[in-house]
Design a protein around this motif. Structure first.
Motif, mmCIF file in Angstrom:
data_model
loop_
_atom_site.group_PDB
_atom_site.id
_atom_site.type_symbol
_atom_site.label_atom_id
_atom_site.label_comp_id
_atom_site.label_asym_id
_atom_site.label_seq_id
_atom_site.Cartn_x
_atom_site.Cartn_y
_atom_site.Cartn_z
ATOM 1 N N VAL A 34 -11.536 3.718 4.518
ATOM 2 C CA VAL A 34 -10.249 4.186 4.161
ATOM 3 C C VAL A 34 -9.695 5.403 4.455
ATOM 4 O O VAL A 34 -8.349 5.333 5.097
ATOM 5 C CB VAL A 34 -10.361 3.980 2.504
ATOM 6 N N TYR A 82 -1.621 1.197 2.131
ATOM 7 C CA TYR A 82 -2.604 1.699 1.923
ATOM 8 C C TYR A 82 -2.776 2.977 0.827
ATOM 9 O O TYR A 82 -3.814 3.089 0.076
ATOM 10 C CB TYR A 82 -3.227 2.208 3.112
ATOM 11 N N PHE A 93 -4.989 2.903 -2.428
ATOM 12 C CA PHE A 93 -6.081 3.768 -2.388
ATOM 13 C C PHE A 93 -5.829 5.256 -2.897
ATOM 14 O O PHE A 93 -6.782 6.014 -2.897
ATOM 15 C CB PHE A 93 -6.730 3.872 -0.932
ATOM 16 N N GLN A 118 -11.517 7.429 -2.098
ATOM 17 C CA GLN A 118 -11.325 6.560 -0.858
ATOM 18 C C GLN A 118 -12.809 6.357 -0.040
ATOM 19 O O GLN A 118 -12.740 5.194 0.202
ATOM 20 C CB GLN A 118 -10.415 7.326 0.116
#
Length: 302
Positions: free
Chosen positions: A191, A206, A210, A217
């Motif tokens: 991530v 994203y 996250f 992450q």
């Protein structure tokens, strides 16, 4: 001049575009005719709908295999962690093909961001597997032969379950209760790396999924959780999207370093169209990933 309203507008625009792209990738938005699969849309008989929790999205659809001890394939849809639907499996090339090979098949819904977290989603998938496994004798499949297959965000979720034992442990299972993981064209196995270097069009998506906490992450990154123990076998398939290729190769390298058997293979296709194609066409006899997955499943679920 106050730039704050402009910045907020840009963020909303970016998030809206990311969400639309996620919806396209998950199959919840119609594609142009030339992009759709050529598979029959005829539904496969024998479907049951089961709940594995109290939330309306904690449901799954199940189709029995050809025998009472058939192996089970559990499919986890994509959609950027914010969209997607278990019902996209019915009428798909994947389902008709796996059904023809005798496999039992399940398609899992899970709670979605922002009403839920990615952690909730991972727990939901694990919970669905636990409920299925607990009902194996009634549903008619071999509880010792289960593989998880996920596309896009679903690829991230199944890879996370296969590399961090806490998710299956939390549902009363062990990481060895799943025979294998198949990750289809994911791009968030690491991530922090994806947030730093991934395609700009999806960055808001994203970030929504996250957040900004580096430790969180890392905890949600299969590549960074791939030290043993892991699920016994992995198959990583990808098309030619630069971030997807890089993320897939890095996950495979981390698994190999841990001593976990892993195969990785790339296929033609670029951009969003290629990303959708590997999901929509998987199961078609002339799509090259179909034979690769068939061989791997036959070996891992034998």
């Amino acid at each position: 001049v106050d730039d704050a309203p402009l910045g907020k507008m840009r963020l909303r625009t970016s998030l809206a575009l990311s969400t639309k792209l996620a919806a396209l990738a998950s199959g919840t938005v119609a594609l142009p005719r030339e992009a759709t699969s050529t598979a029959s849309t005829q539904q496969t008989p024998g479907k049951q709908t089961l709940s594995y929790g109290a939330d309306a999205l904690q449901k799954l659809e199940y189709w029995p295999g050809s025998t009472a001890n058939a192996p089970l394939i559990v499919f986890v849809h994509g959609g950027g962690w914010t969209r997607g639907d278990m019902t996209m499996m019915d009428g798909s090339a994947k389902l008709s093909h796996w059904h023809s090979l005798g496999y039992a098949v399940a398609s899992v819904d899970y709670r979605l961001v922002p009403q839920a977290s990615v952690e909730d989603e991972a727990a939901d998938v694990a919970g669905a597997v636990a409920v299925l496994r607990g009902k194996a004798a009634t549903l008619g499949f071999d509880s010792r032969k289960i593989a998880l297959v996920g596309h896009s965000a679903g690829a991230h979720l199944v890879a996370l379950l296969g590399t961090d034992p806490k998710w299956l442990n939390g549902a009363g299972l062990t990481i060895d209760d799943v025979r294998g993981i198949v990750a289809l064209d994911g791009a968030a196995y690491d991530v922090p790396r994806q947030l730093a270097t991934g395609a700009q069009l999806m960055q808001a998506n994203y970030a929504q999924a996250f957040g900004s906490d580096p430790e969180r992450q890392k905890r949600l990154s299969p590549t960074l959780q791939a030290a043993k123990p892991n699920t016994p076998a992995f198959l990583i398939l990808h098309v030619q999207r630069p971030d997807g290729v890089a993320q897939s190769e890095a996950l495979a390298a981390a698994l190999k370093k841990a001593g976990t058997p892993v195969e990785i293979e790339g296929f033609p296709g670029t951009g969003l169209r290629g990303h959708m194609e590997i999901n929509r066409r998987l199961g078609e006899s002339d799509y090259p990933a179909t034979a690769v997955l068939d061989r791997w499943l036959a070996k891992v679920l034998r």
